[in-house]
Scaffold this motif. Sequence first.
Motif, PDB file in Angstrom:
ATOM      1  N   TYR A  18      23.392  29.522 -44.742  1.00 40.31           N
ATOM      2  CA  TYR A  18      23.653  28.577 -43.651  1.00 40.31           C
ATOM      3  C   TYR A  18      23.437  29.247 -42.293  1.00 40.31           C
ATOM      4  CZ  TYR A  18      26.088  25.193 -40.735  1.00 40.31           C
ATOM      5  OH  TYR A  18      26.405  24.278 -39.759  1.00 40.31           O
ATOM      6  N   THR A  28      20.878  22.522 -38.417  1.00 41.56           N
ATOM      7  CA  THR A  28      22.309  22.376 -38.153  1.00 41.56           C
ATOM      8  C   THR A  28      22.569  22.315 -36.653  1.00 41.56           C
ATOM      9  OG1 THR A  28      24.498  23.347 -38.448  1.00 41.56           O
ATOM     10  CG2 THR A  28      22.657  24.886 -38.288  1.00 41.56           C
ATOM     11  N   GLN A  69      29.056  15.650 -49.358  1.00 40.29           N
ATOM     12  CA  GLN A  69      30.158  15.565 -48.408  1.00 40.29           C
ATOM     13  C   GLN A  69      30.656  14.121 -48.369  1.00 40.29           C
ATOM     14  OE1 GLN A  69      31.202  18.182 -46.541  1.00 40.29           O
ATOM     15  NE2 GLN A  69      32.442  17.217 -44.990  1.00 40.29           N
ATOM     16  N   GLU A  82      27.263  12.164 -48.073  1.00 38.27           N
ATOM     17  CA  GLU A  82      26.218  12.830 -47.300  1.00 38.27           C
ATOM     18  C   GLU A  82      25.730  14.021 -48.122  1.00 38.27           C
ATOM     19  OE1 GLU A  82      25.685  15.591 -43.323  1.00 38.27           O
ATOM     20  OE2 GLU A  82      27.541  14.449 -43.579  1.00 38.27           O
ATOM     21  N   SER A  84      23.592  17.575 -48.086  1.00 35.75           N
ATOM     22  CA  SER A  84      23.039  18.655 -47.267  1.00 35.75           C
ATOM     23  C   SER A  84      22.398  19.685 -48.181  1.00 35.75           C
ATOM     24  CB  SER A  84      24.134  19.335 -46.446  1.00 35.75           C
ATOM     25  OG  SER A  84      24.748  18.420 -45.568  1.00 35.75           O
ATOM     26  N   TYR A  86      20.372  23.515 -48.092  1.00 37.24           N
ATOM     27  CA  TYR A  86      19.965  24.718 -47.366  1.00 37.24           C
ATOM     28  C   TYR A  86      19.320  25.678 -48.351  1.00 37.24           C
ATOM     29  CZ  TYR A  86      22.523  23.078 -43.332  1.00 37.24           C
ATOM     30  OH  TYR A  86      22.950  22.326 -42.259  1.00 37.24           O
ATOM     31  N   GLY A 118      21.548  11.144 -45.547  1.00 34.16           N
ATOM     32  CA  GLY A 118      21.136  12.419 -44.976  1.00 34.16           C
ATOM     33  C   GLY A 118      21.078  12.308 -43.467  1.00 34.16           C
ATOM     34  N   ILE A 120      19.401  14.205 -40.447  1.00 33.94           N
ATOM     35  CA  ILE A 120      18.359  15.205 -40.260  1.00 33.94           C
ATOM     36  C   ILE A 120      17.824  15.112 -38.831  1.00 33.94           C
ATOM     37  CG2 ILE A 120      16.080  15.995 -41.049  1.00 33.94           C
ATOM     38  CD1 ILE A 120      16.773  14.768 -43.805  1.00 33.94           C
ATOM     39  N   SER A 127      12.093  18.405 -43.709  1.00 32.35           N
ATOM     40  CA  SER A 127      13.247  17.793 -44.384  1.00 32.35           C
ATOM     41  C   SER A 127      13.123  16.274 -44.419  1.00 32.35           C
ATOM     42  CB  SER A 127      14.551  18.210 -43.709  1.00 32.35           C
ATOM     43  OG  SER A 127      14.801  19.575 -43.957  1.00 32.35           O
TER      44      SER A 127
END
Length: 163
Positions: A18, A28, A69, A82, A84, A86, A118, A120, A127
């Motif tokens: 991250y 992020t 999430q 959600e 995510s 990485y 998502g 983004i 992405s």
Amino acid sequence: MIIRHATENDLPAIVAIYNASIPSRMATADLEPVSVMSRINWFKKRSPLKHPLWVVETGEVIAGWLSFQPFYGRPAYHATAEVSIYIASNYQRRGLGKILLQEAIRQSPNLGLKTLIGFIFGHNEASLKLFEQFGFERWGHMPGIAELDGVERDLVILGLRLG
């Protein structure tokens, strides 16, 4: 390569991946690295049965992770999460994001999820393309909502209704 539920012992690798994404200003809205300690509560809120945190390993190395999430924290959104993703920089462009997202879509009904979301950045074309490749549609556009190094950036909200 295997995908498995993350353990607390994986947290340093998860945080390192991250933190490595922060300088690019692509993935992020955090502007400074986070600590492992600051992510312990976040980790403990993950549940393998509802909102899992998965790592993808290649050999003995954690090459990336995916998190579900809870969305918006209200009970009526219990079937929405959600997503995510990485991926460590030296493992990008090897299809790991595709594998993780495909597995997330496949497993979502087993988690009681009907909708995936998502968030983004609009300038993160890779992405956006990844999510759209799996049927995510653009459900929202928030122009100039984030300021990264003095540059206002858009946030795109993508969504996928399952089954």
